[in-house]
Design a protein around this motif. Structure first.
Motif, short mmCIF file in Angstrom:
data_model
loop_
_atom_site.label_atom_id
_atom_site.label_comp_id
_atom_site.label_asym_id
_atom_site.label_seq_id
_atom_site.Cartn_x
_atom_site.Cartn_y
_atom_site.Cartn_z
N LEU A 130 -10.32 47.69 -17.67
CA LEU A 130 -9.97 48.89 -18.41
C LEU A 130 -10.71 48.95 -19.74
O LEU A 130 -11.20 50.01 -20.16
N LEU A 131 -10.84 47.81 -20.42
CA LEU A 131 -11.45 47.76 -21.74
C LEU A 131 -12.97 47.59 -21.69
O LEU A 131 -13.62 47.61 -22.73
N GLU A 132 -13.51 47.39 -20.47
CA GLU A 132 -14.96 47.22 -20.29
C GLU A 132 -15.47 46.05 -21.13
O GLU A 132 -16.44 46.17 -21.88
N LEU A 133 -14.83 44.90 -20.97
CA LEU A 133 -15.17 43.72 -21.76
C LEU A 133 -16.31 42.94 -21.13
O LEU A 133 -16.54 42.99 -19.92
N THR A 134 -17.04 42.22 -21.96
CA THR A 134 -18.06 41.28 -21.48
C THR A 134 -17.35 40.03 -20.94
O THR A 134 -16.14 39.85 -21.11
N ASP A 135 -18.13 39.15 -20.32
CA ASP A 135 -17.55 37.92 -19.78
C ASP A 135 -16.92 37.08 -20.89
O ASP A 135 -15.83 36.51 -20.71
N ALA A 136 -17.61 36.99 -22.03
CA ALA A 136 -17.08 36.19 -23.15
C ALA A 136 -15.78 36.80 -23.67
O ALA A 136 -14.81 36.08 -23.96
N GLN A 137 -15.74 38.11 -23.80
CA GLN A 137 -14.53 38.78 -24.28
C GLN A 137 -13.39 38.65 -23.28
O GLN A 137 -12.23 38.45 -23.66
N GLU A 138 -13.73 38.75 -21.99
CA GLU A 138 -12.70 38.57 -20.97
C GLU A 138 -12.13 37.16 -21.02
O GLU A 138 -10.93 36.95 -20.80
N ALA A 184 -14.69 35.24 -33.86
CA ALA A 184 -14.00 36.36 -34.51
C ALA A 184 -14.63 37.69 -34.10
O ALA A 184 -13.94 38.71 -33.98
N ALA A 185 -15.95 37.68 -33.86
CA ALA A 185 -16.63 38.91 -33.45
C ALA A 185 -16.12 39.41 -32.11
O ALA A 185 -15.90 40.62 -31.90
N SER A 186 -15.88 38.50 -31.16
CA SER A 186 -15.38 38.89 -29.84
C SER A 186 -13.95 39.40 -29.92
O SER A 186 -13.59 40.39 -29.26
#
Length: 517
Positions: A130-138, A184-186
């Motif tokens: 839903l949030l269209e996250l990258t692998d690192a963010q996921e 912190a950026a992610s």
């Protein structure tokens, strides 16, 4: 046609009458065709047929047309007039205008009963989609859910998740030693994506009372007809990611919570997934694999899933192969790619010696389709050109006043109207921060009292604080303690505390959760 939903026919010109065998209706299906070729009418008559058989239905109303299911049609209605001579031609002798038990739902709570789930029930996999996250963010989102389980922090609404992410960001260094790098950026990127969902109105999807699946599986006590649950999607389609993720979550909940029933005489529920291409556009392979797994296994739970899209090529091949009941309206082949897709669509049907399937798909008119339904032992039927029967309910939408009357008369009226705000992650983290702040203030006050009594102690503490400040300026910023969350969380509006939670949470197949006591 006993134990069948009558679809249509057409005499010698079109072939034998066509009906959907209820015994094989949970083997899934496909409704495809170009815009304006009659897919909505086919969907409407299938919903009516299932309802008449006592089978509840869930469908999304993308254009606002399907609300007419709540009102009987009339022969004088301008949209019914083209069907006046069709019933005699196709041999539909039992046709009559009728109404059906309808429940209206709306994620925004405007055109139907509010429908909600919790952040925990949605799970990290679908939220990442839903949030269209990258692998690192996921990965960070998965860490947050893991911490919520371990710390007993229920994630009910978006503020709970936002507060937990603040806590994760504040304690990133300490958590990284155990879970891997947390930047912190992610964390900030996830927070920004949550803000986008809020701006799209998605915050209303998360909270309590959450949707109870049994409310989708009702039958009318007077007529025995299955309830037709209509999700208002005309506004929701402006956020296609939210639309497809919600429907996928609902499908996963049905898979996880319904018991195995094996083969039955008819389905327990039929689920229509309109604009199905939105589910698969840019979807990661892992998610498509999960959808395939659910589609393959959910029929044993008594649920039939019907995908609705413009072109069969919109559905991945492995999933398309599981859709046994086909309703193919006209396809247009203007380009070489279109022609290739048309040939591929025609090749999926069992051929009929009376005509070429590829030609028929190009030539069928509005309200006609190339159909193939499963027959005895689940064998695909020979493809036929079929005149689709007219619906018994009204073609086109009902008025706003009529919709409100249906909602007020619904047995679900009032059940989901008021949100419930229980103690959850936000309140727990806020309470911890408040306690830490109070303890720090008390300790400082006690130290000041001691200093007032002992001058030497005051001189010692002043020297110690001066030395500590000098060391702090010469070194990098220290990792904040867990109790330092107070200032960050205090900016969020405090929710009223109503009750406590003791639910144990166990992750499910699509990132949703089983819920135990």
């Amino acid at each position: 046609m006993e134990n069948h939903i009558f679809i249509g026919g057409g005499g010698e010109e079109y072939g034998t009458q066509q009906g959907l065998n209820l015994k094989y209706a949970n083997r899934h299906g496909l409704i495809a065709g170009a815009t304006g070729t009659g897919k909505t009418v086919t969907l409407q008559i299938l919903a009516e047929g299932f309802s008449n058989a006592g089978v509840p239905v869930f469908l999304s109303d993308v254009k606002g047309d399907l609300s007419g299911l709540a009102k009987p049609g009339t022969s004088t209605h301008k949209l019914h007039q083209p069907f006046m001579d069709r019933n005699a031609k196709i041999g539909f002798d039992n046709f009559d205008y009728d109404t059906f038990p309808v429940n209206f739902w709306d994620l925004f709570g405007e055109q139907g009963h509010p429908v909600r789930t919790t952040v925990s029930e949605m799970g990290p996999l679908l939220l990442a989609r839903l949030l269209e996250l990258t692998d690192a963010q996921e990965g960070i989102l998965n860490i947050a859910f893991r911490l919520a389980d371990e710390e007993g922090l229920p994630l009910l609404d978006l503020k709970d998740l936002q507060s937990l992410l603040v806590w994760v960001g504040e304690n990133g260094k300490d958590l990284s030693l155990r879970y891997g790098n947390i930047s912190a950026a992610s964390v900030g990127a996830i927070q920004r994506r949550l803000m986008v969902i809020e701006n799209q109105g998605g915050a209303g999807l998360f909270g309590e009372p959450a949707l109870a699946l049994e409310d989708l599986m009702r039958t009318d006590p007077n007529t025995g007809k299955g309830a037709i649950n209509i999700l208002a999607s005309d506004q929701l389609m402006q956020a296609p990611g939210l639309y497809s993720t919600f429907l996928l979550w609902l499908l996963s909940e049905l898979f996880e919570e319904l018991p195995e029933v094996g083969d039955q005489d008819k389905p327990k529920l039929v689920f229509f997934f309109d604009e199905a291409h939105l589910l698969f556009d840019d979807a990661p392979k892992a998610l498509v694999d999960k959808v395939e797994q659910v589609a393959r296994l959910i029929r044993s739970k008594g649920v039939g899933v019907y995908f609705i899209t413009q072109n069969p090529a919109d559905v991945p091949e492995d999933i398309l192969g599981q859709l046994g009941n086909r309703f193919q309206h006209a396809l247009r082949a203007f380009t070489a790619k279109d022609q290739k897709q048309l040939r591929m669509a025609a090749d999926t049907y069992r051929p009929n010696p009376r005509f070429e399937t590829e030609d028929a798909i190009k030539e069928v008119g509005v309200g006609e389709a190339v159909t193939s339904m499963l027959q005895k032992k689940g064998v695909p039927g020979i493809v036929e050109r079929t005149l689709i029967r007219p619906p018994s309910s009204q073609l086109g939408p009902i008025t706003k006043a009529e919709r409100e009357a249906v909602m007020n008369a619904s047995p679900l009226s009032g059940k989901y109207d008021q949100t419930i705000d229980r103690q959850s992650a936000y309140e727990i983290l806020k309470a911890r921060a408040d306690k830490a702040a109070a303890d720090a203030a008390a300790a400082e006050e006690a130290e000041e009292e001691m200093e007032a009594k002992e001058p030497r102690l005051r001189e010692f503490n002043q020297a110690r604080r001066f030395k500590g400040a000098r060391v702090a300026r010469s070194t990098s910023r220290r990792t904040r303690k867990t109790e330092g969350l107070g200032a960050a969380v205090a900016s969020v509006v405090i929710k009223e505390l109503k009750g406590t939670t003791g639910r144990r949470i166990v992750r499910g197949l699509l990132g949703g959760l089983f819920k135990g006591r």
